[in-house]
Design a protein around this motif. Structure first.
Motif, short mmCIF file in Angstrom:
data_model
loop_
_atom_site.label_atom_id
_atom_site.label_comp_id
_atom_site.label_asym_id
_atom_site.label_seq_id
_atom_site.Cartn_x
_atom_site.Cartn_y
_atom_site.Cartn_z
N TYR A 34 0.81 -1.21 0.00
CA TYR A 34 0.00 0.00 0.00
C TYR A 34 0.85 1.26 0.00
CZ TYR A 34 -4.00 -2.97 1.00
OH TYR A 34 -4.97 -3.91 0.92
N CYS A 35 2.10 1.09 0.39
CA CYS A 35 2.99 2.26 0.47
C CYS A 35 3.30 2.75 -0.94
CB CYS A 35 4.28 1.90 1.19
SG CYS A 35 5.54 3.18 1.08
N TYR A 36 3.02 4.03 -1.22
CA TYR A 36 3.37 4.57 -2.54
C TYR A 36 4.54 5.54 -2.46
CZ TYR A 36 -0.60 7.59 -1.06
OH TYR A 36 -1.49 8.37 -0.36
N GLN A 37 5.35 5.38 -1.39
CA GLN A 37 6.59 6.14 -1.26
C GLN A 37 6.40 7.66 -1.32
OE1 GLN A 37 10.05 4.87 -0.73
NE2 GLN A 37 8.61 3.41 0.17
N CYS A 38 5.35 8.13 -0.69
CA CYS A 38 5.14 9.57 -0.66
C CYS A 38 6.07 10.26 0.32
CB CYS A 38 3.70 9.90 -0.30
SG CYS A 38 3.28 9.49 1.41
N ALA A 39 6.62 9.49 1.26
CA ALA A 39 7.58 10.00 2.25
C ALA A 39 6.98 10.99 3.25
CB ALA A 39 8.81 10.59 1.59
N LYS A 40 5.67 10.96 3.40
CA LYS A 40 5.06 11.80 4.44
C LYS A 40 5.57 11.37 5.82
CE LYS A 40 0.65 13.66 5.98
NZ LYS A 40 -0.80 13.54 6.04
N CYS A 41 5.76 10.07 5.97
CA CYS A 41 6.28 9.55 7.24
C CYS A 41 7.63 10.16 7.56
CB CYS A 41 6.37 8.02 7.19
SG CYS A 41 7.22 7.38 5.74
N THR A 42 8.49 10.22 6.57
CA THR A 42 9.83 10.73 6.79
C THR A 42 9.83 12.24 7.04
OG1 THR A 42 10.79 8.95 5.50
CG2 THR A 42 12.15 10.91 5.77
N PRO A 55 11.88 6.51 7.47
CA PRO A 55 10.90 5.42 7.54
C PRO A 55 10.37 4.95 6.18
CG PRO A 55 10.18 7.36 8.82
CD PRO A 55 11.58 7.59 8.42
N HIS A 56 10.25 5.85 5.21
CA HIS A 56 9.73 5.39 3.90
C HIS A 56 10.71 4.43 3.25
CE1 HIS A 56 12.35 8.59 2.33
NE2 HIS A 56 12.15 8.14 1.11
N LYS A 57 12.02 4.64 3.52
CA LYS A 57 13.00 3.72 2.95
C LYS A 57 12.95 2.37 3.66
CE LYS A 57 16.22 6.78 0.72
NZ LYS A 57 17.48 7.52 0.90
N ARG A 88 0.24 9.42 10.61
CA ARG A 88 0.05 10.30 9.46
C ARG A 88 0.06 9.60 8.11
NH1 ARG A 88 3.88 15.17 11.85
NH2 ARG A 88 2.36 15.86 13.40
N CYS A 89 0.42 8.35 8.06
CA CYS A 89 0.50 7.68 6.76
C CYS A 89 -0.88 7.62 6.11
CB CYS A 89 1.04 6.26 6.93
SG CYS A 89 0.93 5.32 5.40
N PRO A 90 -1.00 8.16 4.89
CA PRO A 90 -2.30 8.16 4.20
C PRO A 90 -2.76 6.75 3.84
CG PRO A 90 -0.56 8.97 2.75
CD PRO A 90 0.05 8.82 4.11
N GLN A 91 -1.85 5.78 3.87
CA GLN A 91 -2.17 4.42 3.44
C GLN A 91 -2.24 3.45 4.63
OE1 GLN A 91 -3.39 4.99 0.48
NE2 GLN A 91 -2.30 3.26 -0.46
N LYS A 92 -2.25 3.98 5.82
CA LYS A 92 -2.29 3.14 7.02
C LYS A 92 -1.15 2.12 7.10
CE LYS A 92 -7.20 3.45 8.32
NZ LYS A 92 -6.97 4.41 9.40
N VAL A 93 -0.01 2.52 6.57
CA VAL A 93 1.20 1.72 6.77
C VAL A 93 1.83 2.27 8.06
CG1 VAL A 93 3.45 1.10 5.81
CG2 VAL A 93 1.50 1.46 4.29
N ALA A 94 2.42 1.40 8.86
CA ALA A 94 2.98 1.88 10.12
C ALA A 94 4.46 1.54 10.20
CB ALA A 94 2.22 1.28 11.30
S1 SF4 Z 1 3.62 7.88 4.62
FE1 SF4 Z 1 2.89 5.77 4.29
S2 SF4 Z 1 2.58 5.62 2.06
FE2 SF4 Z 1 3.87 7.44 2.42
S3 SF4 Z 1 5.98 6.67 2.24
FE3 SF4 Z 1 5.43 6.56 4.42
S4 SF4 Z 1 4.67 4.49 4.71
FE4 SF4 Z 1 4.66 4.87 2.50
#
Ligand code: SF4
Ligand code: SF4
Lengths: 175, 288
Positions: A34-42, A55-57, A88-94
């Motif tokens: 589900y992660c589309y590497q938006c890097a909001k987490c980072t 975290p996205h990496k 904050r992950c829009p895709q509910k990845v943790a």
């Molecule tokens: S915020 Fe969620 S969807 Fe975006 S890069 Fe991080 S884990 Fe992936």
């Protein structure tokens, strides 16, 4: 029981390792897609600026199955458990939960546990809590203890032998 | 009168006396009775990086001890509150894990059933006691002191588990402070982490996080800083001088537990609120 039983790779730990492996594969198969590497987490990661955790990496590496590389890296121990990435992950990845699983795996594989964790674990095994009562100083430099302050005795496991049996099962049985 | 088992955890009863003393002082006035139970252990959260099953089992064990006495649990430390809330969420929805954990606990004749509720400091003060009752007890309003609020990460995240306030814009502590006569104000660093959890392996970085936030608070002219977590308080209050060194600044920010400010506004004298244990310059503030 010694600390080795709970942390290192003994015969009985194989089952623990298997279980953590399952947890990681589940995260890999069901979540990392589900992660589309938006890097909001980072972008909001508390450990990013000072310690270069990304975290996205971590999720990208998980997706590619590079577990060993991650458990051998010290960067997994820089997470501050602020839970912002999970929130904050829009895709509910943790990512934070992936990091917990990776650290658990590093420990189960007998990698050296950094810092004070071993001491805290040892303290839990012997007295049930992460540290014994400390000598506490007031702002005019007097040392005070709980009974002088009218505070009750600290709540700790009453029967340490039985308490240790509970923890021993955790280490030995399939958990 | 509501009653709860007081679950103090590890950090509060071994070193953060100011929190425990001030809680025990103000709770009776709020008609909350706290029961002390024997046999508790660590909540397990500090061990989550080592072995997550250990975390779940230790939390379940503590909940089971309170359940045996038919008591709900008040966990003033947000980290304990998170560990137990997460444990409850997992065990209440997963029979198999619950059975497995209970097979561990059986050696101590304990059983997790899932009937006790776990409440945090903010659940109690804001949602159970309520602003009206707090306001009725104020005798010495806090003279409009400008306060920076620090919620701490574990109190408000992850919201999926059910936390005590909104994760991006928490306001309950501000509302309590307003009722006490203080002036809480927004600052951009409000949600920044104290770094405390890195103390076990990267203590210098932990202090840098602490120092950076306090430096920002000091620059913005706040009179006081308030927190509700023993791990955060240890960083901001107990280690403030050292934290200042990491950012090359002499920090002089008075740091209080929320329960201490409530007590002061209720007219309780400072000895009874453990103010002698605050190592930050709390005397700077002429209140109470
Ligand atoms: S915020 Fe969620 S969807 Fe975006 S890069 Fe991080 S884990 Fe992936
Ligand atoms: S929980 Fe860890 S990885 Fe996630 S944002 Fe916080 S410090 Fe970064």
């Amino acid at each position: 029981m010694s600390i080795v039983d709970l942390t290192s790779m003994s015969e009985s730990q194989i089952t623990i390792k298997n279980e953590i492996n399952q947890r990681l594969s589940k995260l890999r198969n069901e979540v990392s897609d589900y992660c589309y590497q938006c890097a909001k987490c980072t972008s909001g990661c508390e450990a990013h600026k000072l310690l270069e955790l990304e975290p996205h990496k971590i999720i990208a590496l998980l997706k590619r199955g590079l577990i060993d590389e991650m458990i051998n890296s010290e960067v997994i121990w820089t997470c501050m458990s602020c839970f912002k990435c999970r929130e904050r992950c829009p895709q509910k990845v943790a990512p934070v939960e992936v990091l917990f699983a990776l650290k658990n795996m590093a420990v189960a594989c007998g990698k050296q546990i950094p810092g004070n964790y071993t001491a805290m674990l040892q303290s839990i095994l012997s007295i049930g809590i992460i540290q014994d009562v400390k000598s506490v100083t007031t702002n005019d430099n007097k040392t005070k203890n709980r009974s002088e302050l009218g505070l009750p005795e600290i709540s700790k496991p009453v029967n340490t032998t039985k308490f240790q049996m509970v923890l021993a099962k955790l280490a030995v049985e399939k958990v | 009168m509501k009653k709860y088992a007081l679950y103090p955890g590890c950090v509060i009863p071994t070193e953060q006396y100011a929190y425990e003393i001030s809680i025990r002082e103000i709770f009776p006035l709020l008609d909350i009775k706290l029961i002390d139970l024997k046999n508790f252990s660590c909540c397990g959260e500090p061990m989550k990086s080592v072995n997550q099953m250990l975390t779940i089992s230790l939390s379940a064990r503590n909940i089971a001890i309170a359940e045996a006495e038919n008591l709900d649990i008040f966990a003033p430390c947000p980290m304990c509150h998170l560990a137990m809330s997460e444990c409850k969420r997992i065990l209440d929805s997963d029979e198999k894990t619950k059975e497995r954990v209970n097979s561990f606990l059986a050696d101590e004749n304990l059983k997790y059933e899932g009937k006790s509720q776990i409440v945090s400091i903010i659940d109690v003060l804001y949602d159970i006691v309520g602003l009206q009752k707090i306001s009725d007890l104020v005798k010495k309003p806090l003279n409009n002191v400008k306060v920076a609020v620090h919620y701490g990460c574990h109190l408000i995240r992850p919201s999926e588990i059910g936390r005590s306030d909104n994760s991006e814009n928490p306001q309950k502590i501000e509302e309590i402070l307003k009722v006490l006569g203080a002036k809480p104000a927004y600052y951009p660093e409000k949600l920044d982490c104290c770094g405390g959890l890195l103390t076990s392996n990267l203590p210098e970085t932990a202090l840098t996080k602490t120092g950076q936030k306090l430096q920002a608070v000091q620059q913005q002219g706040f009179d006081a800083f308030v927190d509700v977590c023993p791990w955060c308080h240890r960083q901001y209050d107990s280690k403030q001088t050292k934290a200042g060194e990491t950012v090359a600044t002499k920090l002089e920010v008075p740091v209080f537990y929320l329960t201490q400010l409530i007590g002061l506004a209720f007219g309780i004298n400072k000895e009874k609120l453990g103010l002698e244990f605050n190592l930050s310059p709390v005397d700077k503030l002429k209140i109470g």
